[in-house]
Motif scaffolding. Structure first.
Motif, short mmCIF file in Angstrom:
data_model
loop_
_atom_site.label_atom_id
_atom_site.label_comp_id
_atom_site.label_asym_id
_atom_site.label_seq_id
_atom_site.Cartn_x
_atom_site.Cartn_y
_atom_site.Cartn_z
N ALA A 51 0.83 -1.20 0.00
CA ALA A 51 0.00 0.00 0.00
C ALA A 51 0.87 1.26 0.00
N GLU A 52 1.98 1.23 0.74
CA GLU A 52 2.89 2.38 0.76
C GLU A 52 3.43 2.68 -0.63
N HIS A 53 3.87 1.64 -1.33
CA HIS A 53 4.37 1.83 -2.70
C HIS A 53 3.24 2.28 -3.63
N ALA A 54 2.08 1.69 -3.48
CA ALA A 54 0.96 1.99 -4.37
C ALA A 54 0.54 3.45 -4.29
N VAL A 55 0.38 4.00 -3.08
CA VAL A 55 -0.09 5.38 -2.99
C VAL A 55 0.92 6.35 -3.59
N LYS A 56 2.19 6.03 -3.46
CA LYS A 56 3.22 6.88 -4.07
C LYS A 56 3.16 6.82 -5.59
N ASP A 57 2.91 5.64 -6.14
CA ASP A 57 2.85 5.47 -7.59
C ASP A 57 1.51 5.94 -8.17
N LEU A 58 0.41 5.70 -7.45
CA LEU A 58 -0.92 6.03 -7.96
C LEU A 58 -1.32 7.48 -7.74
N PHE A 59 -0.92 8.06 -6.60
CA PHE A 59 -1.48 9.36 -6.21
C PHE A 59 -0.45 10.47 -6.08
N ASP A 60 0.59 10.25 -5.30
CA ASP A 60 1.53 11.33 -4.99
C ASP A 60 2.83 10.72 -4.48
N PRO A 61 3.97 11.06 -5.09
CA PRO A 61 5.24 10.51 -4.63
C PRO A 61 5.57 10.80 -3.17
N SER A 62 4.94 11.83 -2.60
CA SER A 62 5.20 12.14 -1.19
C SER A 62 4.09 11.62 -0.26
N ALA A 63 3.18 10.81 -0.79
CA ALA A 63 2.06 10.30 0.01
C ALA A 63 2.57 9.46 1.18
#
Length: 168
Positions: A51-63
């Motif tokens: 999930a950590e990798h996914a939010v950075k790739d899907l939404f925001d690199p600083s998520a």
């Protein structure tokens, strides 16, 4: 069909092993018929690392999914858009969002709905993270309505169906 069941069991066992620092690219969803409260309860279990990798790739690199509730909610909304249940007649079943829970190395997303009448089968879609990682595998277990049934989604599966035994 038997190969899918064996794969589902193997993936389920893998989900309970020690997690390395690598992405697992596997998620488990449980659809549980809770007859005590007349609800279908849906529990999506993701490795927090994925999930950590996914939010950075899907939404925001600083998520930051660990400490940012807005990021957690954004991920939950994404999962809800990727997952669906229909009756065998094609009628979409409306799931309500219940919440999110961080639990050790896992992130849980919960949904529910009332059990509809005359439910004799389900068509399920679960493409979570497959748009990001084609190797993502999503296991769905259906329990509380006869024997446990499992569906294994890879990137080539849009919708899989099961039959449900008549309710007594």
């Amino acid at each position: 069909m038997y190969i899918r069941v064996i794969l589902a069991i193997v993936i389920s066992l893998l989900m309970n092993t020690v997690v390395s620092a690598h992405q697992q690219k596997t998620a488990i969803t449980t659809i549980s018929f809770n007859h005590r409260v007349n609800n279908i309860e849906v529990m999506h279990k993701f490795y927090l690392h994925d999930a950590e990798h996914a939010v950075k790739d899907l939404f925001d690199p600083s998520a930051d999914i660990l400490s940012n509730k807005a990021t957690q909610n954004t991920f939950a909304e994404y999962v809800q858009q990727q997952f669906g249940i229909q009756k065998s007649n094609g009628e979409q079943l409306p799931l309500s969002f219940v919440g999110i829970e961080l639990d050790g190395k896992y992130l849980w997303i919960y949904q529910e709905m009332s059990i509809p009448e005359n439910l004799n089968g389900l068509s399920i879609s679960n493409g979570s993270l497959q748009d990001l990682w084609p190797s993502q595998v999503n296991l769905v277990n259906i329990e509380g309505r006869g024997e446990i049934q499992s569906l294994l989604f890879d990137s080539s599966d849009d919708v899989l169906t099961i039959s449900l035994p008549q309710q007594r």
